[in-house]
Motif scaffolding. Sequence first.
Motif, PDB file in Angstrom:
ATOM      1  N   UNK A 268     -58.147 -10.176 -45.245  1.00 35.80           N
ATOM      2  CA  UNK A 268     -58.905 -10.827 -46.351  1.00 35.80           C
ATOM      3  C   UNK A 268     -57.639 -11.774 -47.128  1.00 35.80           C
ATOM      4  N   UNK A 269     -57.958 -12.729 -47.761  1.00 31.26           N
ATOM      5  CA  UNK A 269     -59.336 -13.151 -47.995  1.00 31.26           C
ATOM      6  C   UNK A 269     -59.796 -13.820 -46.707  1.00 31.26           C
ATOM      7  N   UNK A 270     -61.177 -13.371 -46.344  1.00 30.05           N
ATOM      8  CA  UNK A 270     -61.765 -13.722 -45.097  1.00 30.05           C
ATOM      9  C   UNK A 270     -62.258 -15.279 -44.777  1.00 30.05           C
ATOM     10  N   UNK A 271     -62.400 -15.938 -45.829  1.00 33.67           N
ATOM     11  CA  UNK A 271     -62.798 -17.307 -45.925  1.00 33.67           C
ATOM     12  C   UNK A 271     -62.181 -18.181 -46.742  1.00 33.67           C
ATOM     13  N   UNK A 272     -61.413 -19.048 -46.290  1.00 34.44           N
ATOM     14  CA  UNK A 272     -60.472 -20.193 -47.179  1.00 34.44           C
ATOM     15  C   UNK A 272     -61.194 -21.630 -47.109  1.00 34.44           C
ATOM     16  N   UNK A 273     -60.903 -22.445 -47.750  1.00 37.76           N
ATOM     17  CA  UNK A 273     -61.586 -23.741 -47.723  1.00 37.76           C
ATOM     18  C   UNK A 273     -60.337 -24.815 -48.211  1.00 37.76           C
TER      19      UNK A 273
ATOM     20  N   UNK B  79     -64.862  -9.637 -42.111  1.00 35.63           N
ATOM     21  CA  UNK B  79     -64.652 -10.763 -41.299  1.00 35.63           C
ATOM     22  C   UNK B  79     -65.975 -11.069 -40.549  1.00 35.63           C
ATOM     23  N   UNK B  80     -66.187 -12.261 -40.381  1.00 38.02           N
ATOM     24  CA  UNK B  80     -67.504 -12.805 -39.941  1.00 38.02           C
ATOM     25  C   UNK B  80     -67.133 -13.928 -38.827  1.00 38.02           C
ATOM     26  N   UNK B  81     -68.045 -14.214 -37.944  1.00 35.59           N
ATOM     27  CA  UNK B  81     -68.222 -15.125 -36.833  1.00 35.59           C
ATOM     28  C   UNK B  81     -68.626 -16.276 -37.651  1.00 35.59           C
TER      29      UNK B  81
ATOM     30  N   UNK C 243     -70.454 -10.432 -37.469  1.00 30.68           N
ATOM     31  CA  UNK C 243     -69.294  -9.851 -37.575  1.00 30.68           C
ATOM     32  C   UNK C 243     -68.195 -10.373 -36.330  1.00 30.68           C
ATOM     33  N   UNK C 244     -66.938 -11.000 -36.452  1.00 30.69           N
ATOM     34  CA  UNK C 244     -65.935 -10.915 -35.600  1.00 30.69           C
ATOM     35  C   UNK C 244     -64.551 -10.164 -36.153  1.00 30.69           C
ATOM     36  N   UNK C 245     -64.547  -8.892 -35.877  1.00 33.84           N
ATOM     37  CA  UNK C 245     -63.451  -7.970 -36.596  1.00 33.84           C
ATOM     38  C   UNK C 245     -63.197  -7.071 -35.552  1.00 33.84           C
TER      39      UNK C 245
END
Length: 757
Positions: A276-281, A320-322, A341-343
């Motif tokens: 985490x954070x699982x998605x950044x931009x 966590x995701x693919x 998920x990809x975890x």
Amino acid sequence: MFEPPLPLAGQKRKRASSHLLQETPQPRHPYLTGNFAPIQQTLPLTPCTYTGTIPVELAGGQYVRNGSNPVSNEDLGRDAHWFDGDGMLAGVSFRRDEQTGDIHPEFVNQYILTDLYLSTLSSPRLRVPILPSIATLVNPLYSLFYVTLRILRTVLLVILSFLPGSKQKINKISVANTNIVYHDGRALATCESGPPMRIQLPELETVGWYNGAWAQGEEVGDKVLDKETMRELYGKKLGEDSAIALLGWIREWTTAHPKVDPVTKEMLMFHSSFAPPYVQYSIIPQHQQPTPNPAVSDEHANPPRLEKLLNATVPGVAKAKMMHDFGVSLGHTVIMDLPLSLDPMNQLRGLPPVTYDSSQPSRFGVFPRRHPDEVRWFETDASCIFHTANTWDTSVVNAAGEKTTTEVNMLACRLTSATLIYASGNIAAPVERKPKVVLAVAETKKKRRMPFFSKYDDAESTVYERAALLESPNEEEEKEPFVHINPGPSPSPFTSPDEDSPSWEEDQCRLYYYAFDLSPPPTTNRITHQWALTTIPFEFPSVRPDREMSAARYIYGCSTSSTSFGSALGKATKIDVLVKIDALALVERGRASPPRSVGGSVDTRSMAAILASGEEGDAVKGFQMPEGWFAQEPRFVAAEANEAEDDGWLLFYAFDEGQLLASGDVPGEGDAAGGEGRARSELWVLSARDMKTVVARVRLPQRVPYGLHGSWFDGEMIRGQRGVEGTPRTVGSVLGGETGGGGVWAASRRWVERILG
């Protein structure tokens, strides 16, 4: 025939001579044979012959396609996946003769010199790739112990690469094998497991890793500057502000499909990881902007310098995701939180690291381009989406002249299950273990496969009940061959099939339209439209580059004349039809008379009907390859006349499988390039206007394996590349074996590598 007497009791049986023992035949992996098989020979720019007329628009430009190409084909066994392997670029450059004006095509292919590739070359003791295969991470039959060992092996090899005597440190674990894009004077090869790698056109030489600010080995003003000076010029790097310093390296992991705004020239990308954070931009503006003219006051003539945005958190993703792709319009961004998920922590729950859960919804996060903190989440049926085709805004202007976006539209290739992930690794998809609602009609057909559309089009089942039914064949069908490379005739997906036929497939991949309602109040978060434009299989989508992020009319992509296309090209089925879809016409038709939500489709014709249609204004057109020929992803190049959006050409690689041996193997791989016994590919140039006329065919000196994504780079892009310091990355520094020196640490490393194999 004489038979030797059996030994008496108490006597030892003599061991048979080893030369009489026959080697056990090993199963053939569909993604390591035929034209999927890797090719080891690389060529510099090499002249090619061609037939037809090369369009003048191609002069000075280059078509380049990326793809996985394992440097070693040994000891891979079943643990191999289409998405594995070292990145290899294959390109055709169109050089114009300045004196005669003639256009001369030249072919070039090169490995991308990643840390992993160079380390593999320098470690001849390793028989298995350094990274675990995706097939290992998704296989439901592998134990927690086995998968953990494969991951620990990778960690140990990375650590060993930093010991004395190692010729190549593994700083990044990306193989850069998925895509190639252009931004701000750099061609960038991409893959989710690391930052982009800069490539120099047209020779396809590897320059160095791009960190969101600069690339290794770049020159500024004909000289290479130190890191501190580069930072002052270009700002922060990816992952620099990570809250946990040790996790900074995973904050560099970048989507393989960054988007470049054709208007502002910004590059937008997301970063997905298992912490985490699982998605950044991130948003990276074009640094090489024209100098503002003080004599011109028009705001459009002097656009403000855009600020860089790095590693901004996208809130609302809990696991966590693919994530492979996303949607970007001129004003908004769409992040896809799908139930794939990809975890690594999945193993503690008895699941593979990569797991698809059809009981969970698909979630789409929509937010204004520079404000991920304002994300709004939209939920719908479970699905998998690996590629978006285009995203655009619908806006209204009020009496005061204020512009407001009321809707974000997105076209994407929607899969009804995750079978693609498994099939691309020659693995049977797992059977759904949790209880699920079974439709009454299914109860009368025990031990029989339910036809795909009886699930997909069932209007009475609920959203999540229907999603749970979009799964793999039942358990007894796992005994079938995992992959049908050359399946026989399949029943039409638009008629009632023989449910027991092994060629009938439940999984579908279609071009879908989503409309996300942004009108107030913001708490509604309603998807106003979600249905397929057409029922034919469709993947590898693209649009004319200068129409991206706006309401582009045409979408180009890949399909098949056989229903065995299955999970978006996941079962080693090849592309034999290229498709052009008038998306705006079908969207308009669908909005006027909406099909059933999720399961419906605007155009319900079969591929056979579309290919047989001779209507000039048909909304769906297909170009079918000749018998035995197969294509790869096409890319659009606009014509100089520019009379219409589709005025231009589609470029793609083509291969005649009639060249293969009866065994399915490729002939003449040991011959010199261009030799008579060597299999060869071609680059075709197809008219995008009529989807019928092949105006030119370039015969290449060797074959190009079936791969992933490519791009067209025009002459202005190639001339506008940033300077580099010679050739920063070469294989010469790691070839030639080891001297055996390096002391105790080097000897220890060599010993451990022999054990790990």
